[in-house]
Design an enzyme around this catalytic site. Structure first.
Site, short mmCIF file in Angstrom:
data_model
loop_
_atom_site.label_atom_id
_atom_site.label_comp_id
_atom_site.label_asym_id
_atom_site.label_seq_id
_atom_site.Cartn_x
_atom_site.Cartn_y
_atom_site.Cartn_z
N LYS A 21 20.50 22.51 -30.82
CA LYS A 21 21.40 22.13 -29.88
C LYS A 21 20.95 20.69 -29.47
CE LYS A 21 20.74 22.58 -25.46
NZ LYS A 21 20.50 23.02 -24.33
N SER A 22 19.60 20.51 -29.57
CA SER A 22 19.14 18.98 -29.11
C SER A 22 19.50 18.00 -29.94
CB SER A 22 17.84 19.20 -28.86
OG SER A 22 17.28 20.05 -27.84
N ARG A 26 22.90 14.85 -29.54
CA ARG A 26 22.37 13.37 -29.59
C ARG A 26 23.39 13.09 -30.92
NH1 ARG A 26 18.51 15.88 -27.32
NH2 ARG A 26 16.92 14.87 -26.09
N GLN A 144 16.00 13.86 -19.55
CA GLN A 144 17.28 13.72 -20.13
C GLN A 144 17.86 12.25 -19.55
OE1 GLN A 144 19.25 17.23 -18.43
NE2 GLN A 144 18.56 18.57 -19.93
N ASP A 283 10.95 24.29 -22.10
CA ASP A 283 11.71 25.41 -22.59
C ASP A 283 11.37 26.61 -23.17
OD1 ASP A 283 13.82 24.19 -21.19
OD2 ASP A 283 14.61 23.15 -23.18
N LYS A 310 16.45 24.51 -13.78
CA LYS A 310 17.49 24.96 -15.12
C LYS A 310 18.53 25.86 -14.72
CE LYS A 310 14.73 22.59 -18.16
NZ LYS A 310 15.27 21.72 -18.96
N ARG A 314 13.57 29.50 -13.51
CA ARG A 314 12.85 29.94 -14.62
C ARG A 314 11.59 30.58 -14.29
NH1 ARG A 314 15.12 26.55 -19.62
NH2 ARG A 314 17.46 27.70 -19.51
N ARG A 355 18.09 31.67 -21.93
CA ARG A 355 16.56 31.92 -22.43
C ARG A 355 15.93 32.99 -21.72
NH1 ARG A 355 15.90 27.46 -25.48
NH2 ARG A 355 17.05 25.80 -25.00
#
Length: 404
Positions: A21-22, A26, A144, A283, A310, A314, A355
């Site tokens: 995903k990361s 991008r 970010q 993460d 998040k 978490r 997650r």
């Protein structure tokens, strides 16, 4: 809404994980700024939908862009829209409207963009075009922010400097951004206090292949370390994804892990508690915490303070569910302390957090008795086929819609 019923089982075999995903976020944004080029493979997840819709909206000149629940999408495309001089309103759902963007808005106002927001959060409307110059921002809020600026500043006429007023946390994510930007022909210079960015740069049109996701690998590697024999294929051992550090962390627990080409193999070993600072890779905490629950002795996790902002808090979510499973766990200001021991099945909350659901599906494999986790649908945010892969490896997961 749905929940998942999980029974004792053991995972073994080979799994191919979804693309990162990361990296995909991008590359999709860079491809838009370059004017084309294929980005693949891409899976149909909520986060991918958010980014694809955002870049499409920027291209078409939409007046509203819905980032759904994707923090990357919001914080990457917001400064790009400002650099392009777009007049647009950004919205979102879930916990995204609770996540702050006040530092962005301050910088935008300082550099020629008008911002309308209630309390420094979305919905936010922007109007005007960013100018270059010095952008001072703390490095411990969210990586970010830094990545978003790195996408936007090359588009400006003037040169710019990002000056970090505190040490940069989650730096591997910024390193990943710099690597992808370099692949698209953008030059970023890292210096002692931040980054130098030349203006008037052009993104280079190209096709881009997305490698497999190391953050998802963490859950299956944890399952292998606690009680399985799993080979994960398609992973790049030289990846810039910071979450590949999960391999070193699990080895410190005592896990038997080896690389074989583009595969990583993890087998059961006796595990022992460790101290781990996750400042750069927050993460990975849910997977680390579940591993700690089965390790002999005490595990201390620090540097995780930003996890409170998040998809769920978490730290609170992980500790709450561990306690329900009979684990001795407690929160600290920026992490948690976990003492491993026998785990029992329980009714757990998924906190609408992908997650959390995936991590405690791993814990359920080795728990005494059945486990039920709510909000099973939250995996659709990043990994819709998680339970299919889980069951294919020998897991026993039954997803049930709340209406059934």
């Amino acid at each position: 809404m749905s929940r998942v019923l999980l029974k004792n089982s053991r995972l073994e075999g080979t799994v191919l994980l979804p693309p990162s995903k990361s990296v995909a976020h991008r590359a999709l944004l860079c491809s838009f700024l370059a004017g084309g080029g294929k980005v693949e493979p891409i899976i149909a997840s909520k986060d991918m939908e958010a980014m694809k819709n955002a870049v499409s909206g920027l291209e078409k000149g939409d007046k509203t862009i819905d980032c759904i629940e994707s923090g990357n999408t919001l914080r990457f495309t917001l400064p790009v829209a400002a650099a392009l001089g777009k007049s647009v309103t950004f919205t979102g759902s879930g916990r995204l409207p609770e996540r702050p963007i006040g530092d962005y808005l301050r910088l935008f106002e300082e550099h020629g963009v008008k911002c309308l927001s209630a309390g420094g959060k979305i919905p936010v409307s922007i109007d005007g075009r960013l100018s270059g110059g010095v952008y001072e921002i703390a490095g411990n809020i969210s990586s970010q922010y830094i990545s978003g600026l790195l996408f936007a500043l090359p588009l400006l006429r003037e040169d710019s400097e990002i000056v970090l007023t505190t040490p940069l946390e989650s730096k591997p994510y910024v390193d990943l951004t710099v690597n992808v930007l370099r692949d698209y022909g953008i030059e970023i210079t890292e210096n002692e206090n931040g980054y130098s960015v030349k203006g008037n740069q052009r993104y280079k049109k190209r096709d881009y292949h997305i490698e497999s996701d190391w953050s998802h690998a963490a859950f299956f590697l944890a399952a292998g370390a606690v009680g399985g024999d799993i080979a994960i294929c398609g992973l790049n051992p030289g990846s810039a994804q910071g979450d590949k550090q999960i391999v070193d962390i699990l080895k410190r627990f005592g896990a038997d892990i080896e690389f074989c080409g583009e595969s990583v193999i993890c087998r059961k070993r006796e595990l022992r508690g460790i101290n781990v600072d996750v400042t750069q890779i927050p993460d990975t905490v849910p997977a680390i915490a579940v591993t700690a629950a089965f390790a002999r002795g005490e595990t201390v996790i620090t540097g995780a303070g930003r996890l409170r902002l998040k998809e769920s808090d978490r730290i609170e979510s992980v500790v709450s569910n561990l306690k329900k499973m009979g684990v001795n766990a407690r929160e600290t200001r920026d992490g948690m302390i976990i003492t491993g021991g026998e785990i029992k099945g329980a009714e757990l909350c998924g906190f609408n957090d992908h997650r959390i659901v995936m991590a405690f599906s791993v814990a359920a494999l080795f728990a005494r008795g059945d486990t039920v986790i709510t909000d099973a649908q939250s995996i659709n945010k990043t990994y819709p086929s998680f339970f299919e892969d889980y069951n294919r490896l020998g897991g026993k997961a039954n997803v049930i819609s709340d209406g059934e």
